[in-house]
Design an enzyme around this catalytic site. Structure first.
Site, PDB file in Angstrom:
ATOM      1  N   GLY A 173      35.161  77.226  33.847  1.00 36.97           N
ATOM      2  CA  GLY A 173      35.911  77.666  34.102  1.00 36.97           C
ATOM      3  C   GLY A 173      36.936  78.825  34.857  1.00 36.97           C
TER       4      GLY A 173
ATOM      5  CB  SER B 230      37.676  91.680  29.408  1.00 39.10           C
ATOM      6  OG  SER B 230      38.390  91.934  27.923  1.00 39.10           O
TER       7      SER B 230
ATOM      8  CE1 TYR C 237      32.887  89.591  27.681  1.00 41.02           C
ATOM      9  CE2 TYR C 237      34.784  90.315  26.852  1.00 41.02           C
ATOM     10  CZ  TYR C 237      33.917  89.826  27.905  1.00 41.02           C
ATOM     11  OH  TYR C 237      34.859  89.158  28.564  1.00 41.02           O
TER      12      TYR C 237
ATOM     13  CB  VAL D 123      41.382  83.110  30.142  1.00 38.33           C
ATOM     14  CG1 VAL D 123      41.309  81.564  30.443  1.00 38.33           C
ATOM     15  CG2 VAL D 123      42.229  83.545  30.223  1.00 38.33           C
ATOM     16  CE  LYS D 124      45.503  77.374  24.915  1.00 41.33           C
ATOM     17  NZ  LYS D 124      46.532  76.970  24.534  1.00 41.33           N
TER      18      LYS D 124
END
Length: 244
Positions: free
Chosen positions: A16, A144, A167, A200-201
């Protein structure tokens, strides 16, 4: 900050965003340590990048294991004598999306914070003596936008309905750690900042996401390679300052 003598460590780097961060730093000429919980996985990923001529080496590092962190710090000191860049990339999501905020298990909260906050603090504490030996130390904390209290409190913000509590709160706490550490280091040569990689993928998003992994790594790399007059104690995405 782009010479071959620059030494970087990226945690959670076997796939990733972490793996792509290693790739981009190495492509910039940085000798990059690719860290993973499983040594075999880290070695396999490092060998693939080495086969492309990139200056990458593997290191075993489990951010939730104090002994593993200390062993990695000793290994870096023995191999290189210092560290110039630390990218705290490792992170997890343990929330159950079927449950509301108040019903998330205490175990999910604890596991999330163990990696996303305490792991970062533990790794940073272990690596700081090595970073202090660098003329241009850099710490990048991969946070994030979901950690932004300002945006979560604003009904008109794009993340208002994205309540992934353990999270999100772990990333808010990570941002707070960044601010506190930046204050301690404000008169040093070490720069510390938080970044938002973007939506993001990756596997973490279970196939979701809006941008490719190559773009998700760019902000980490940008902040890892900032000059001495670069920012200290900020929160960024692709050059944009984000609200805490």
């Amino acid at each position: 900050m782009t010479s071959s003598s620059t030494i970087a460590l990226v945690t959670g780097a076997t796939r990733g965003i972490g793996l792509e961060t290693v790739r981009q730093l190495a492509e910039a000429g940085v000798h990059t340590l690719l860290a993973g919980r499983n040594r075999d996985g880290a070695v396999q990923a490092a060998l693939e990048l080495q086969s492309q001529g990139l200056p990458v080496e593997a290191i075993q590092l489990d951010v939730t294991d104090t002994a593993s962190i200390q062993a990695a710090a000793r290994e870096i000191e023995q191999r290189h004598g210092r560290l110039d860049i630390l990218v705290n990339n490792a992170g997890i999501i343990a929330d159950d999306p079927s449950l509301p905020v108040s019903a998330q298990s205490l175990d999910a909260w604890r596991r999330t914070f163990e990696t996303n906050l305490f792991g970062v603090i533990g790794v940073t504490q272990a690596m700081l003596p090595l970073l202090r030996r660098s003329a241009h130390g850099r710490i990048v904390n991969v946070s994030s936008i979901l950690g932004s209290l300002a945006l979560h409190s604003d009904p008109s913000s794009p993340i208002y309905d994205f309540k992934i509590p353990a999270y999100n709160v772990s990333k808010s706490a990570l941002n707070a750690w960044t601010v506190q550490l930046a204050y301690e280091l404000k008169d040093s040569t070490i720069k510390v900042n938080s970044i938002h990689p973007g939506y993001v993928k990756t596997d973490m998003n279970a196939g979701g996401g809006e941008i490719e992994i190559v773009d998700g790594a760019r902000t980490s790399v940008q902040l890892a390679l900032i000059e001495d007059d670069g920012p200290q104690g900020g929160f960024f995405h692709l050059g944009e300052v984000l609200p805490w």
